[in-house]
Design an enzyme around this catalytic site. Structure first.
Site, PDB file in Angstrom:
ATOM      1  N   GLU A  75      -3.482  13.631  -0.153  1.00  0.00           N
ATOM      2  CA  GLU A  75      -3.007  12.540   0.678  1.00  0.00           C
ATOM      3  C   GLU A  75      -3.907  11.430   0.658  1.00  0.00           C
ATOM      4  O   GLU A  75      -3.837  10.161   0.685  1.00  0.00           O
ATOM      5  CB  GLU A  75      -2.656  12.808   1.966  1.00  0.00           C
ATOM      6  N   ASP A 109      -7.318  -5.318   4.699  1.00  0.00           N
ATOM      7  CA  ASP A 109      -7.072  -4.624   5.976  1.00  0.00           C
ATOM      8  C   ASP A 109      -7.053  -3.317   5.790  1.00  0.00           C
ATOM      9  O   ASP A 109      -6.332  -2.750   5.106  1.00  0.00           O
ATOM     10  CB  ASP A 109      -5.793  -5.108   6.573  1.00  0.00           C
ATOM     11  N   HIS A 112      -1.520  15.094   6.537  1.00  0.00           N
ATOM     12  CA  HIS A 112      -1.595  13.789   6.870  1.00  0.00           C
ATOM     13  C   HIS A 112      -2.555  13.529   7.891  1.00  0.00           C
ATOM     14  O   HIS A 112      -2.781  12.129   8.275  1.00  0.00           O
ATOM     15  CB  HIS A 112      -0.168  13.319   7.291  1.00  0.00           C
ATOM     16  N   HIS A 161       0.343   4.078  -2.856  1.00  0.00           N
ATOM     17  CA  HIS A 161       0.170   5.418  -2.498  1.00  0.00           C
ATOM     18  C   HIS A 161       1.205   6.382  -2.956  1.00  0.00           C
ATOM     19  O   HIS A 161       0.606   7.376  -3.591  1.00  0.00           O
ATOM     20  CB  HIS A 161       0.420   5.301  -0.978  1.00  0.00           C
ATOM     21  N   GLU A 162       2.337   6.065  -3.135  1.00  0.00           N
ATOM     22  CA  GLU A 162       3.468   7.031  -3.683  1.00  0.00           C
ATOM     23  C   GLU A 162       3.274   7.319  -5.068  1.00  0.00           C
ATOM     24  O   GLU A 162       3.219   8.366  -5.535  1.00  0.00           O
ATOM     25  CB  GLU A 162       4.811   6.477  -3.267  1.00  0.00           C
ATOM     26  N   HIS A 215       0.460   9.757  -6.056  1.00  0.00           N
ATOM     27  CA  HIS A 215       0.890  11.159  -5.963  1.00  0.00           C
ATOM     28  C   HIS A 215       1.407  11.611  -7.420  1.00  0.00           C
ATOM     29  O   HIS A 215       1.202  12.530  -7.749  1.00  0.00           O
ATOM     30  CB  HIS A 215       2.121  11.217  -4.918  1.00  0.00           C
ATOM     31  N   ASP A 237       0.755  -1.386   0.049  1.00  0.00           N
ATOM     32  CA  ASP A 237      -0.154   0.060  -0.231  1.00  0.00           C
ATOM     33  C   ASP A 237       1.068   1.260   0.008  1.00  0.00           C
ATOM     34  O   ASP A 237       0.443   2.399  -0.191  1.00  0.00           O
ATOM     35  CB  ASP A 237      -1.025  -0.116   1.112  1.00  0.00           C
TER      36      ASP A 237
END
Length: 640
Positions: A386, A406, A452, A362-363, A366, A358
């Protein structure tokens, strides 16, 4: 000849009048366009991207520069522009023209419609040179070493961009700029925008230098990081298939040339990660490269399979990753720096990397945001930025490892930093402006305006949209969301990100963007659109969809009445099954308690009010809501 000239003049008059009508429909507050405007069928013009500014009736000195064109599977073509004035780009602007069958249907915009007097009169001055502006920005950063001084970084950039002249050395671009994360036409003035990438200590940001005074008047962070941390595992996702490049007999490196223009995973010093076999079995810290490489491959596949997107720019952008990055910034951290991904290592391990599945999703997201809506990385736009990365990061995990559902971020690393299903568990808000909403203070400033932290609102919205849920939020709204599943929710978020959001979008604009996306994908009266409204209502943004419950204004009986030292029983009737919430008010109409009674079947109901013996003497009121609809109220007296 005279008649011909009159005809031409008449056509010009009609075009200008039509443009003024469109501009009026787009007009927002403070000289800035609305974030979204949809045009009536009779007002929808034939669209030509070369004449976009005149079609929309913009100021004669204002232009629109085309940056990308994308056609989606619904038949819409989206033309993305940035705005200029007298040929100079206006920072933070974007216009996305949504065109179907050649007609302009609607626009998403961060656009200036009224310009200040200095810009109109041409009195804005430029006293410092480009070289001086670069020198001032670099001196302001005051780093020990910069990216352009590293030969390996320069070589990797040239290879990544396929441009032999590419360099990290700063260039200065003149822009119209105002401080803050929102457009403010009144304070726009001429500045230089300069990208400074420092290697030691590591940082990367756009610096804005006043073209008249030479002062540093703004900074825009380019390194979008997630504080992903976890306990040491040698390989977080078990044995997985990866593709690598064979260089010679018994010589392989972590480069995949079958996806886009390549997935290249390198050491922190920009050297290749190598092996003697196509079967990779490395020890730490080199083993971290396998997690990063596979994670990026899966993220690429997720976007390609689900959205037909070819890498972050939809044009095969080469995806570079650097593992085992050192320094304070990369201790228990990872980042997207504007060009590539950087993965640090755990501080409490023997070199295990911050490379959970994940995290990679996520990165890389971006990067998708950078090439589409380019949300400002501060305050509400930054929190949405974010949140979208968290959303897509988890979606990549569920795509690549469907048995591992999860909602806690970094769960693969056995260290939990955020929980999308329960943001409060990690000091994040689940309600806009609610109990844990970060609106100021040291942590707010330290985290670019709480990006965040406040991202928890969007995360919880998405969790509810996928799995559903009911309850009462921090501002007293009783909500009930029927989950629509991951695949549909993903499509809505992706379309909001790539079609409707713009750099300055706020949470309320994200709601509008998601509603538009759901309408496009599933229809105006669809359940999916209703649940988008309900999910945002659940986190305190906007109103929910029209509920199935019927308002009755019935009188709720309370017995005994007056109440004296014992619990009272409220009785009411439900005309339809639903989720029931009771609220208790004092005589000044202040809410004292919210009771989540839960789902009840149709028919007569009763509920015992707890704690009435502790109430002070006086009048009290109760209201009953069924699926968010007020159906009745009652009054009772307490005597001591």
């Amino acid at each position: 000849m005279k008649n011909q000239l009159l005809s031409i003049a008449f056509v010009i008059f009609i075009v200008n009048a039509h443009g003024q009508n469109l501009l009026h429909a787009m007009q927002g507050e403070r000289g800035v366009a609305k974030q979204y405007a949809e045009f009536a069928a009779q007002e929808q013009p034939v669209f030509n991207e070369k004449n976009a500014a005149s079609i929309l009736g913009l100021d004669k000195n204002s232009g629109l520069v085309l940056s990308s064109i994308e056609t989606d599977r619904l038949g819409f073509t989206h033309f993305r522009f940035y705005q200029t004035y007298n040929g100079i780009a206006i920072d933070k602007t974007m216009l996305v023209a949504h065109v179907k069958d050649g007609k302009l249907i609607s626009v998403s915009a961060a656009l200036v419609t009224d310009f200040n007097s200095a810009m109109k009169s041409g009195t804005a001055t430029q006293k410092i040179t480009t070289a001086d502006a670069i020198g001032r920005a670099v001196a302001h950063v005051h780093a020990l070493r910069y990216a352009w001084q590293d030969k390996n970084m320069e070589a990797a950039l040239k290879e990544q961009t396929r441009n032999v002249t590419a360099t990290y050395y700063p260039n200065a671009k003149k822009v119209w700029y105002n401080a803050g994360d929102q457009l403010d036409p009144a304070t726009l003035h001429l500045a230089y925008k300069i990208d400074v990438y420092a290697e030691q200590p590591e940082s990367r940001a756009f610096y804005f230098v006043d073209a008249n005074s030479g002062e540093i008047i703004g900074r825009e962070e380019r390194i979008h990081s997630t504080n992903a941390v976890g306990n040491a595992n040698t390989l977080y996702s078990g044995t997985r298939t990866v593709q690598s490049e064979q260089m010679a007999a018994n010589s392989y490196r972590l480069r995949d040339h079958n996806r886009g223009n390549g997935i290249i995973t390198l050491n922190a010093d920009k050297t290749d990660i190598t092996n003697t076999s196509f079967d990779w079995d490395l020890t730490l810290p080199g083993k971290n490269g396998l997690d990063a490489h596979w994670g990026v491959e899966m993220t690429y596949d997720y976007y390609k399979i689900n959205f037909n997107r070819n890498s972050i720019d939809n044009n095969g952008y080469a995806l570079y990753s650097y593992i085992n990055k050192g320094g304070f910034l990369y201790s228990d951290n990872a980042s997207w720096d504007g060009n590539a991904m950087n993965f640090g290592t755990r501080s409490n391990s023997d070199g295990a990397g911050v490379t959970g599945i994940d995290v990679t999703g996520h990165e890389l997201t971006h990067g998708v945001t950078q090439f589409t809506c380019n949300l400002n990385y501060s305050k509400e736009p930054g929190a949405i930025n974010e949140s979208i990365s968290d959303i897509m990061g988890k979606s990549v995990q569920f795509f690549a490892k469907p048995a591992d559902k999860d909602w806690r971020l970094s769960n693969d690393m056995n260290w939990f930093i955020r929980d999308m299903s329960n943001p409060n568990a990690y000091a994040q808000p689940d309600t806009y402006g609610g109990d844990k909403w970060l609106g100021g203070g040291f942590n707010y400033l330290l985290d670019n305006g709480g990006v965040h932290t406040n991202s928890g609102v969007g995360n919880f919205m998405f969790y509810l949209l996928v799995d559903g849920g009911s309850g009462t939020n921090d501002i007293g709204n009783a909500y009930k969301v029927q989950g629509i599943g991951l695949s549909k929710a993903d499509q809505i978020i992706y379309r909001s990100q790539t079609v409707y959001l713009v750099p300055t979008s706020q949470f309320t604009d994200w709601r509008t963007a998601c509603i538009n996306a759901a309408r496009d994908l599933y229809g105006k009266g669809s359940n999916e659109l209703k649940q988008v409204k309900n999910a945002f209502y659940a986190v305190g943004i906007g109103t929910g969809a029209v509920a199935t419950a019927v308002a009755t204004n019935q009188i709720v009986s309370v017995t005994p009445n007056p109440v004296h030292g014992i619990n009272a029983v409220a009785k009411f009737d439900l005309q339809s099954a639903g989720y029931v919430v009771m609220k208790l008010y004092d005589g000044s109409a202040q809410v004292l308690h919210v009771y989540n009674i839960g789902t009840r079947e149709k028919g007569e109901q009763s509920f015992t009010l707890p704690g009435t013996a502790e109430l002070k003497e006086g009048n009290y009121y109760i209201t009953i809501e069924n699926d968010g609809v007020a159906i009745g109220r009652g009054k009772f007296l307490v005597i001591n």
